[in-house]
Design a protein around this motif. Structure first.
Motif, PDB file in Angstrom:
ATOM      1  N   THR A 101      25.003  96.325 -46.651  1.00 20.29           N
ATOM      2  CA  THR A 101      25.115  96.290 -45.187  1.00 20.29           C
ATOM      3  C   THR A 101      23.823  96.711 -44.495  1.00 20.29           C
TER       4      THR A 101
ATOM      5  N   CYS B  24      20.989  94.081 -44.452  1.00 23.28           N
ATOM      6  CA  CYS B  24      21.142  93.053 -43.415  1.00 23.28           C
ATOM      7  C   CYS B  24      20.752  93.584 -42.042  1.00 23.28           C
TER       8      CYS B  24
ATOM      9  N   LEU C  78      28.383  94.713 -38.798  1.00 25.56           N
ATOM     10  CA  LEU C  78      27.693  95.332 -39.924  1.00 25.56           C
ATOM     11  C   LEU C  78      27.633  96.853 -39.763  1.00 25.56           C
TER      12      LEU C  78
ATOM     13  N   LEU D  90      30.781  98.555 -40.704  1.00 31.64           N
ATOM     14  CA  LEU D  90      30.984  98.625 -42.155  1.00 31.64           C
ATOM     15  C   LEU D  90      30.379  99.890 -42.734  1.00 31.64           C
ATOM     16  N   TYR D  91      29.132 100.208 -42.342  1.00 35.49           N
ATOM     17  CA  TYR D  91      28.506 101.359 -43.004  1.00 35.49           C
ATOM     18  C   TYR D  91      28.621 102.659 -42.221  1.00 35.49           C
TER      19      TYR D  91
END
Length: 315
Positions: A254, A257, A274, A277-278
């Motif tokens: 992640t 990107c 994104l 996600l992290y």
């Protein structure tokens, strides 16, 4: 971070997810549950390792630091995001915005360094088991963990200083759910090319170098595991690093990107996904991954549950 007297903007408005405003009550509940689960899961992992003397070895020592990082990492972002879901005012002062940016960036960098240290620990344990106890001592583990924290909190100083010294003359609406470099750069009235170049270079250097060292470690690890003659031996060796490898793949997938691309390459909507996600999902998954994939953690957790049942605290 210096004085912020070059800006005309004294506060920012965190827009969050404008297209989903009707879903804010539901999103508040969802992310509140995720946040509470994340904090609880990482605290449980931390306590299991801290209280079990059999787990007082470098591998679990690093895991404790990872759990602590995840707790602070998600706490820098999620509470403010939850407040913005229910509050009428979604403002954050300029100084607090810079502090959030710095803390979030520091903890992210610290995690990169720590994951690299954990990979080196597994490399020594699997590829050089006879020398492991002499090379990876408790003192060495403490130094590597301390270095991860220190290096992480040093790394983002220059980018945050550069961002704080840009001129912000309006608008002040941050189309994001926290103060991150990309949405802030888009609000600046200054020429941001130098700042963007510095951020991209530093982020790429940090992510690429730590990921490269981790990959090299796992190339040697996998090569060594494949040379183990018995299937049982290979499974046992791989089980000691499977959790860490899973976390590494999710985390680096992640952030690569996000931060190894030019600032204007992706839309902010994609970056929001994104980032979620992290900042939210990965810290929640780590306790699950380590509890499911690690036999020692499972056994220790099982003993705690059995003890609580015996005392009448659990059903």
């Amino acid at each position: 971070m210096g004085a912020f007297n070059q800006t005309l903007v004294t506060e920012f408005i965190i827009l969050g997810f404008p297209s989903l405003q009707k879903l804010y009550p539901a999103l508040f509940l969802i992310f509140l549950v995720i946040y509470l689960f994340t904090i609880t899961g990482n605290v449980v992992i931390f306590l299991i390792v801290f209280l079990n003397y059999k787990l007082q070895i470098p591998m679990f020592f690093f895991l404790n630091h990872l759990s602590a990082m995840e707790i602070w990492y998600t706490s820098v972002i999620v509470p403010k995001m939850l407040a913005n879901f229910v509050a009428k005012s979604r403002s954050i002062s300029f100084n607090n915005c810079m502090i959030q940016l710095y803390l979030f960036s520091s903890l992210g960098a610290s995690e990169c360094y720590l994951l690299t240290a954990m990979a080196y620990d597994r490399f020594l344990a699997i590829c050089n088991p006879l020398h492991y106890s002499t090379r990876m001592t408790n003192s060495t583990a403490h130094q590597m963990a301390s270095g991860s924290w220190f290096g992480g909190f040093i790394s983002p100083i220059l980018p945050v200083v550069l961002i704080s010294k840009l001129v912000y003359c309006g608008p002040n609406q941050v189309n994001y759910f926290y103060c991150d470099s990309q949405p802030l750069l888009r609000l600046s009235c200054s020429d941001t090319r130098l700042t963007e170049m510095a951020i991209t270079t530093l982020a790429t250097g940090l992510i690429f170098s730590s990921f490269l060292l981790t990959v090299i470690s796992y190339i040697f690890i996998i090569s060594t595991i494949l040379r183990i003659p018995s299937v049982t031996g290979r499974k046992k060796a791989f089980s000691t690093c499977a959790s860490h490898l899973t976390v590494v793949l999710i985390y680096y997938g992640t952030i690569t990107c996000m931060y190894m691309q030019p600032m204007s390459r992706f839309s902010l909507d994609i970056n929001k996904v994104l980032s979620l996600l992290y900042t939210v999902v990965t810290p929640m998954l780590n306790p699950i991954i380590y509890s499911l994939r690690n036999r020692e953690i499972r056994e220790s957790l099982g003993k705690i549950i059995i003890g609580l049942k015996a005392k009448g605290y659990a059903t």
